[in-house]
Design a protein around this motif. Structure first.
Motif, PDB file in Angstrom:
ATOM      1  N   ARG A 147       0.830  -1.207   0.000  1.00 36.43           N
ATOM      2  CA  ARG A 147       0.000   0.000   0.000  1.00 36.43           C
ATOM      3  C   ARG A 147       0.864   1.257   0.000  1.00 36.43           C
TER       4      ARG A 147
ATOM      5  N   GLY B  74      -3.156   5.538   2.866  1.00 33.56           N
ATOM      6  CA  GLY B  74      -3.614   4.185   2.561  1.00 33.56           C
ATOM      7  C   GLY B  74      -4.390   3.567   3.700  1.00 33.56           C
TER       8      GLY B  74
ATOM      9  N   TYR C  77       1.069   4.095  -3.033  1.00 33.55           N
ATOM     10  CA  TYR C  77       0.665   5.476  -2.779  1.00 33.55           C
ATOM     11  C   TYR C  77       1.823   6.444  -2.972  1.00 33.55           C
TER      12      TYR C  77
END
Length: 229
Positions: free
Chosen positions: A67, A136, A71
């Motif tokens: 994640r 996230g 991001y």
């Protein structure tokens, strides 16, 4: 501004390759994006990370790394995902700040019930912990909260309020008149969603801190925070 599909895909590719995944897994991950997300839900990054993590049988730690990598790559290579702050107003030439209209005087509000005050405080502490973990985690929290609200069979008005609150588009004030007995189930849904977003150990730690802090509230004399556990 809507994301450019090619730019978003390239950012995802960079993030995936940064994790040193085998090229076959990178291609499979991009194919998943192309088939299930790129056209119909290009902003559903939390869902994409969850879907991909399940297919790769990732642990919580590996999912967190995935994640963060995606991001970061999108923030660097597809900056339109993150809205920019509005430009500051130019200062007047004579250096005198512009006059502003007087703010209207807000009508006095009646005090909130103790149960709501304690619940809103603890919920806010949990959301702060999720926010500190990054964008996230916030997305994961919002998605998980919807699922846990459904599992708890919360009233529709409470589900709507919690959804807007988790997306930080509104506060919890609409729940101030909600029966005190319903806040325990809502707190459980918030805790369970936080456990998915930041991990169960950290969620336990933050919940304990929220309880300890809430016990210092004057309202805790009438409604103990431990009634929400």
């Amino acid at each position: 501004m809507a994301a450019d599909p090619a730019r978003r895909r390239e950012a995802l590719r960079i993030g995936l390759q940064g994790l040193k995944l085998p090229e076959s897994q990178v291609l499979a991950a991009l194919n998943l994006w192309d088939q299930d997300y790129a056209v119909t839900q290009p902003a559903a990054l939390a869902e994409y990370v969850k879907d991909l993590s399940q297919r790769l049988a990732y642990s919580i730690e590996e999912r967190h790394q995935l994640r963060v990598a995606l991001y970061v790559a999108i923030a660097r290579h597809d900056g339109r995902m993150i809205p920019s702050a509005p430009p500051p107003m130019p200062a007047p030439r004579n250096g005198t700040p512009p006059a502003t209209a007087a703010a209207p005087v807000a009508a006095a509000r009646p005090p909130s019930p103790p149960a709501y005050t304690v619940f809103a405080f603890m919920a806010g502490e949990m959301l702060k912990a999720v926010n500190r973990d990054g964008l996230g985690s916030v997305d994961d929290f919002t998605l998980a909260l919807e699922q846990h609200c459904s599992a708890q069979r919360l009233p529709v008005d409470m589900v709507v309020a919690l959804n807007r609150w988790s997306r930080q588009v509104a506060g919890l004030e609409t729940l101030s008149t909600h029966p005190a007995g319903g806040f325990g189930a809502a707190m459980h849904a918030i805790y369970a969603a936080a456990a998915e977003a930041i991990g169960p150990t950290e969620a336990d730690r933050q919940l304990a801190r929220a309880v300890n802090s809430a016990e210092t509230l004057p309202e805790a004399q009438a409604f103990s925070p431990r009634r929400l556990l």
